[in-house]
Design an enzyme around this catalytic site. Structure first.
Site, short mmCIF file in Angstrom:
data_model
loop_
_atom_site.label_atom_id
_atom_site.label_comp_id
_atom_site.label_asym_id
_atom_site.label_seq_id
_atom_site.Cartn_x
_atom_site.Cartn_y
_atom_site.Cartn_z
N HIS A 56 0.85 -1.20 0.00
CA HIS A 56 0.00 0.00 0.00
C HIS A 56 0.88 1.24 0.00
O HIS A 56 2.02 1.21 0.50
CB HIS A 56 -0.89 0.01 1.25
CG HIS A 56 -2.04 -0.96 1.18
ND1 HIS A 56 -3.14 -0.87 2.01
CD2 HIS A 56 -2.27 -2.02 0.37
CE1 HIS A 56 -3.99 -1.83 1.72
NE2 HIS A 56 -3.48 -2.56 0.73
N GLU A 58 0.89 3.90 1.78
CA GLU A 58 1.35 4.35 3.11
C GLU A 58 2.53 3.52 3.62
O GLU A 58 3.49 4.05 4.18
CB GLU A 58 0.23 4.23 4.16
CG GLU A 58 -1.02 5.01 3.85
CD GLU A 58 -2.07 4.15 3.15
OE1 GLU A 58 -1.74 3.49 2.13
OE2 GLU A 58 -3.22 4.15 3.61
N CYS A 86 -6.08 1.78 5.83
CA CYS A 86 -6.69 0.55 6.35
C CYS A 86 -6.02 0.23 7.69
O CYS A 86 -5.09 0.92 8.11
CB CYS A 86 -6.47 -0.60 5.36
SG CYS A 86 -4.75 -1.16 5.24
N CYS A 89 -2.20 -0.35 7.52
CA CYS A 89 -1.42 0.88 7.39
C CYS A 89 -1.49 1.71 8.68
O CYS A 89 -0.48 2.31 9.09
CB CYS A 89 -1.90 1.68 6.19
SG CYS A 89 -1.52 0.83 4.64
#
Lengths: 150, 150
Positions: A56, A58, A86, A89
């Site tokens: 992801h 992040e 999410c 993260c």
């Protein structure tokens, strides 16, 4: 004196990353880490490219920033991300103890805020809603195109 | 017929990974992913070695398993981990949609269960407590030695 380096300025930079993700047919989410008004890392979602569910924006931005600073924590940094993180993260953000997190679009289904701000480190300041419309729209359009292609 | 491949058998394998971490002066947590009674990935915490806050045993084991299977999900796999996963790892486990997660020691302060099982995918079965004592003890001893060295 006009302040150039506003939250909106940096969120626009994160949005550019989301656009890069869209161009690669990845879910369009972008993130940057800022230290002392300088961008020290920038990343976009690369889950498909790497075949890695943890890739992801992040996670990549935070690990690149810790790597850049040679530090495990980002106490004086701000993370700008185009979508509400999410839980995975948010957990990484908690470990990195970011000073501030600013996100644009919200994610009622997949976002960490279902569990509340307490998932982050107590010292982390949280803001959201800047560029909400653009950052939501790029996601809506992406998923709409995906459904149309089925 | 005696069943060899019990949860305890696999947790012992995860524990061996935790021991490897301890030898490297890493917080001793180990994890393995099992598919059809075969270990398809094994990992231990490598946060210090990599200088990467995301290098938890579970993250490494899950990404290695998805890589091994060439799949983004681990629907038919079980993760064995010696310590209750943190929120970051629980989030990754949710993305990978593991069939089962078995953890040994609990972590009231840092574990995801503060937020409840709903952080995982609804289909993921959760069990805990197997080899609780050994997996807790290796952590207690590690932190005790760390404090003594201060």
């Amino acid at each position: 004196m006009i302040e150039i380096y506003t939250d909106e300025y940096f969120m626009k930079e994160a949005f550019k990353e989301a656009q890069k993700a869209a161009e690669k047919d990845e879910v369009p989410v972008g993130a940057i880490v800022v230290s002392n008004k300088k961008i020290i890392s920038r990343a976009h979602n690369q889950v498909e490219q790497f075949g890695d569910i943890t890739a992801h924006a992040e996670i990549i931005a935070v690990t690149a920033a810790t790597n850049f600073l040679g530090s495990k924590t980002l106490d004086e940094c701000t993370l700008y991300v185009t979508l509400e993180p999410c839980c995975m993260c948010a957990g990484a953000i908690a470990h990195a103890r970011l000073q501030r997190v600013v996100y644009a679009a919200d994610d009622d289904k997949g976002g960490f805020m279902r569990f509340g701000k307490k998932m982050l480190h107590p010292k982390t300041k949280l803001e959201f809603g800047i560029m909400h419309e653009e950052c939501s729209q790029i996601l809506t359009e992406f998923f709409k195109a995906k459904r149309a292609a089925l």
